[in-house]
Design a protein around this motif. Structure first.
Motif, PDB file in Angstrom:
ATOM      1  N   LYS A  45      -7.739   1.225  -4.959  1.00 53.65           N
ATOM      2  CA  LYS A  45      -7.007   2.289  -5.668  1.00 53.65           C
ATOM      3  C   LYS A  45      -6.353   3.274  -4.709  1.00 53.65           C
ATOM      4  O   LYS A  45      -5.323   3.858  -5.026  1.00 53.65           O
ATOM      5  N   LYS A  46      -6.971   3.475  -3.543  1.00 60.33           N
ATOM      6  CA  LYS A  46      -6.416   4.422  -2.571  1.00 60.33           C
ATOM      7  C   LYS A  46      -6.413   3.754  -1.192  1.00 60.33           C
ATOM      8  O   LYS A  46      -7.447   3.259  -0.749  1.00 60.33           O
ATOM      9  N   LEU A  47      -5.229   3.781  -0.541  1.00 60.63           N
ATOM     10  CA  LEU A  47      -5.082   3.167   0.775  1.00 60.63           C
ATOM     11  C   LEU A  47      -4.388   4.156   1.710  1.00 60.63           C
ATOM     12  O   LEU A  47      -3.279   4.614   1.435  1.00 60.63           O
ATOM     13  N   TYR A  48      -5.088   4.495   2.811  1.00 62.18           N
ATOM     14  CA  TYR A  48      -4.600   5.503   3.755  1.00 62.18           C
ATOM     15  C   TYR A  48      -4.254   4.830   5.085  1.00 62.18           C
ATOM     16  O   TYR A  48      -5.139   4.358   5.791  1.00 62.18           O
ATOM     17  N   LEU A  49      -2.945   4.803   5.416  1.00 64.22           N
ATOM     18  CA  LEU A  49      -2.471   4.098   6.611  1.00 64.22           C
ATOM     19  C   LEU A  49      -1.627   5.006   7.511  1.00 64.22           C
ATOM     20  O   LEU A  49      -0.827   4.518   8.303  1.00 64.22           O
ATOM     21  N   ALA A  50      -1.788   6.307   7.392  1.00 58.93           N
ATOM     22  CA  ALA A  50      -1.005   7.241   8.216  1.00 58.93           C
ATOM     23  C   ALA A  50      -1.313   7.042   9.699  1.00 58.93           C
ATOM     24  O   ALA A  50      -2.377   6.550  10.073  1.00 58.93           O
ATOM     25  N   GLN A  51      -0.351   7.432  10.544  1.00 61.88           N
ATOM     26  CA  GLN A  51      -0.535   7.454  12.003  1.00 61.88           C
ATOM     27  C   GLN A  51      -0.905   6.081  12.565  1.00 61.88           C
ATOM     28  O   GLN A  51      -1.833   5.949  13.359  1.00 61.88           O
ATOM     29  N   ASN A  52      -0.171   5.060  12.110  1.00 60.93           N
ATOM     30  CA  ASN A  52      -0.230   3.748  12.735  1.00 60.93           C
ATOM     31  C   ASN A  52       1.146   3.466  13.333  1.00 60.93           C
ATOM     32  O   ASN A  52       1.916   4.399  13.584  1.00 60.93           O
ATOM     33  N   THR A  53       1.477   2.193  13.578  1.00 59.28           N
ATOM     34  CA  THR A  53       2.826   1.861  14.073  1.00 59.28           C
ATOM     35  C   THR A  53       3.455   0.830  13.129  1.00 59.28           C
ATOM     36  O   THR A  53       4.130  -0.098  13.569  1.00 59.28           O
ATOM     37  N   ILE A  54       3.230   1.017  11.835  1.00 56.49           N
ATOM     38  CA  ILE A  54       3.703   0.053  10.830  1.00 56.49           C
ATOM     39  C   ILE A  54       5.226   0.081  10.735  1.00 56.49           C
ATOM     40  O   ILE A  54       5.830   1.130  10.531  1.00 56.49           O
ATOM     41  N   CYS A  55       5.835  -1.106  10.910  1.00 60.32           N
ATOM     42  CA  CYS A  55       7.295  -1.191  10.789  1.00 60.32           C
ATOM     43  C   CYS A  55       7.701  -2.162   9.688  1.00 60.32           C
ATOM     44  O   CYS A  55       8.889  -2.271   9.382  1.00 60.32           O
ATOM     45  N   SER A  56       6.743  -2.873   9.085  1.00 59.59           N
ATOM     46  CA  SER A  56       7.100  -3.747   7.959  1.00 59.59           C
ATOM     47  C   SER A  56       6.019  -3.712   6.884  1.00 59.59           C
ATOM     48  O   SER A  56       4.833  -3.589   7.189  1.00 59.59           O
ATOM     49  N   LEU A  57       6.476  -3.801   5.640  1.00 58.59           N
ATOM     50  CA  LEU A  57       5.580  -3.765   4.478  1.00 58.59           C
ATOM     51  C   LEU A  57       5.510  -5.171   3.890  1.00 58.59           C
ATOM     52  O   LEU A  57       6.506  -5.697   3.412  1.00 58.59           O
ATOM     53  N   GLU A  58       4.326  -5.759   3.955  1.00 59.77           N
ATOM     54  CA  GLU A  58       4.160  -7.132   3.471  1.00 59.77           C
ATOM     55  C   GLU A  58       2.895  -7.226   2.619  1.00 59.77           C
ATOM     56  O   GLU A  58       1.924  -6.518   2.848  1.00 59.77           O
ATOM     57  N   GLY A  59       2.941  -8.135   1.647  1.00 64.45           N
ATOM     58  CA  GLY A  59       1.758  -8.396   0.824  1.00 64.45           C
ATOM     59  C   GLY A  59       1.449  -7.329  -0.205  1.00 64.45           C
ATOM     60  O   GLY A  59       0.379  -7.324  -0.808  1.00 64.45           O
ATOM     61  N   LEU A  60       2.401  -6.394  -0.449  1.00 62.93           N
ATOM     62  CA  LEU A  60       2.122  -5.291  -1.375  1.00 62.93           C
ATOM     63  C   LEU A  60       2.049  -5.735  -2.834  1.00 62.93           C
ATOM     64  O   LEU A  60       1.477  -5.040  -3.670  1.00 62.93           O
ATOM     65  N   GLU A  61       2.615  -6.902  -3.140  1.00 64.38           N
ATOM     66  CA  GLU A  61       2.612  -7.357  -4.541  1.00 64.38           C
ATOM     67  C   GLU A  61       1.197  -7.599  -5.073  1.00 64.38           C
ATOM     68  O   GLU A  61       0.976  -7.632  -6.277  1.00 64.38           O
ATOM     69  N   GLU A  62       0.235  -7.724  -4.168  1.00 61.47           N
ATOM     70  CA  GLU A  62      -1.164  -7.932  -4.591  1.00 61.47           C
ATOM     71  C   GLU A  62      -1.823  -6.631  -5.075  1.00 61.47           C
ATOM     72  O   GLU A  62      -2.862  -6.663  -5.710  1.00 61.47           O
ATOM     73  N   PHE A  63      -1.227  -5.481  -4.756  1.00 57.67           N
ATOM     74  CA  PHE A  63      -1.860  -4.186  -5.055  1.00 57.67           C
ATOM     75  C   PHE A  63      -1.610  -3.750  -6.497  1.00 57.67           C
ATOM     76  O   PHE A  63      -0.998  -2.725  -6.753  1.00 57.67           O
ATOM     77  N   GLU A  64      -2.128  -4.492  -7.441  1.00 63.06           N
ATOM     78  CA  GLU A  64      -1.836  -4.213  -8.846  1.00 63.06           C
ATOM     79  C   GLU A  64      -2.569  -2.980  -9.378  1.00 63.06           C
ATOM     80  O   GLU A  64      -2.177  -2.431 -10.392  1.00 63.06           O
ATOM     81  N   GLN A  65      -3.653  -2.560  -8.691  1.00 65.31           N
ATOM     82  CA  GLN A  65      -4.401  -1.388  -9.171  1.00 65.31           C
ATOM     83  C   GLN A  65      -4.247  -0.165  -8.266  1.00 65.31           C
ATOM     84  O   GLN A  65      -4.838   0.879  -8.528  1.00 65.31           O
ATOM     85  N   LEU A  66      -3.451  -0.300  -7.208  1.00 61.63           N
ATOM     86  CA  LEU A  66      -3.323   0.804  -6.243  1.00 61.63           C
ATOM     87  C   LEU A  66      -2.627   2.007  -6.879  1.00 61.63           C
ATOM     88  O   LEU A  66      -1.580   1.878  -7.503  1.00 61.63           O
ATOM     89  N   GLU A  67      -3.232   3.205  -6.707  1.00 61.70           N
ATOM     90  CA  GLU A  67      -2.680   4.441  -7.273  1.00 61.70           C
ATOM     91  C   GLU A  67      -2.080   5.349  -6.198  1.00 61.70           C
ATOM     92  O   GLU A  67      -1.129   6.089  -6.460  1.00 61.70           O
TER      93      GLU A  67
END
Length: 249
Positions: free
Chosen positions: A125-147
């Motif tokens: 439900k909650k995903l915290y990814l601040a302060q990384n070096t993320i440049c691409s968003l992949e696999g997000l379609e699986e997050f059906e319950q993420l708020e």
């Protein structure tokens, strides 16, 4: 306390809450006999792995500020809240989707992740990814319950990867990335429940009429950055949207 050895704890099999923060631990294997453990905090140690033998009732773990490099060996079936802030994690390979079916909150702020691939845990439900070096968003379609999704202080320049299946996402923080154009912001239209968006400190936030440009593309927003959306602002944004539609025709 500078502890390096916790083997004494093996005897205390009924312990439920254990805080071993700010020591010099490299090995947590003595905890495997604590089968009643509900809550474990081992922040600020010298751990290079988060792997512990499966504990059937463990619900909360905090491994903040260690030297952990991956997510191997975290397999606790009732684990609901997992924090690995400020470690050295470069990959989420080893994240056990089948065994972590109770996980709702995952905190990975301040690591070395480059992508979101492999993070999809079904009940998150909650995903915290601040302060990384993320440049691409992949696999997000699986997050059906993420708020809630926090991506502040990363390297995102494009917003591809969001999916209409993310039908519960309400709060998205993209502060301090490299998003330049409102065409990228438009890609967030696939998120049906998005109510609060943080975009400040991106290049697009310097553009004239920034708020109105965003609201004309995402009219359902209730908050943009730190401020609520006012009714007159909403009406103005609607006019801009209609004008743009006419031009496209």
């Amino acid at each position: 306390r500078g502890l390096t050895d916790i083997s004494l704890l093996e005897r205390f099999i009924h312990l439920r809450y254990v805080d071993l923060s700010k020591n010099k631990l490299k090995d947590l294997s003595p905890l495997s006999s604590l089968t009643q453990l509900l809550w474990l905090k081992v922040d600020g140690n010298l751990l290079t792995s988060a792997s512990i033998q499966e504990l059937p009732y463990l619900q909360v773990i905090s491994f903040d500020r260690n030297r952990i490099k991956d997510l191997e060996g975290i397999t606790h079936p009732l684990l609901a809240n997992l924090s690995l802030k400020e470690n050295k994690i470069e990959t989420v390979l080893g994240l056990s989707h089948e065994q972590l079916f109770s996980l709702q909150v995952l905190e990975l702020r301040g690591n070395k992740l480059k992508t979101t691939a492999g993070l999809s845990v079904s009940k998150l439900k909650k995903l915290y990814l601040a302060q990384n070096t993320i440049c691409s968003l992949e696999g997000l379609e699986e997050f059906e319950q993420l708020e809630t999704l926090h991506l502040r202080d990363n390297k995102l320049e494009a917003l591809d990867g969001f999916s209409g299946s993310m039908k519960c996402l309400q709060y998205l923080n993209l502060r301090s990335n490299g998003i330049r154009s409102f065409q990228e912001v438009e890609k967030l239209q696939v998120l049906p429940m998005l109510q609060a968006l943080v975009l400040m400190d991106n290049p697009c936030a310097e553009e004239p009429d920034y708020r109105l440009e965003v609201l004309s593309r995402l009219p359902q927003l209730q908050r943009l950055d730190k401020e609520s959306v006012e009714e007159d602002e909403r009406e103005e944004a609607e006019k801009i949207r209609q004008t743009r539609k006419e031009k496209e025709k």
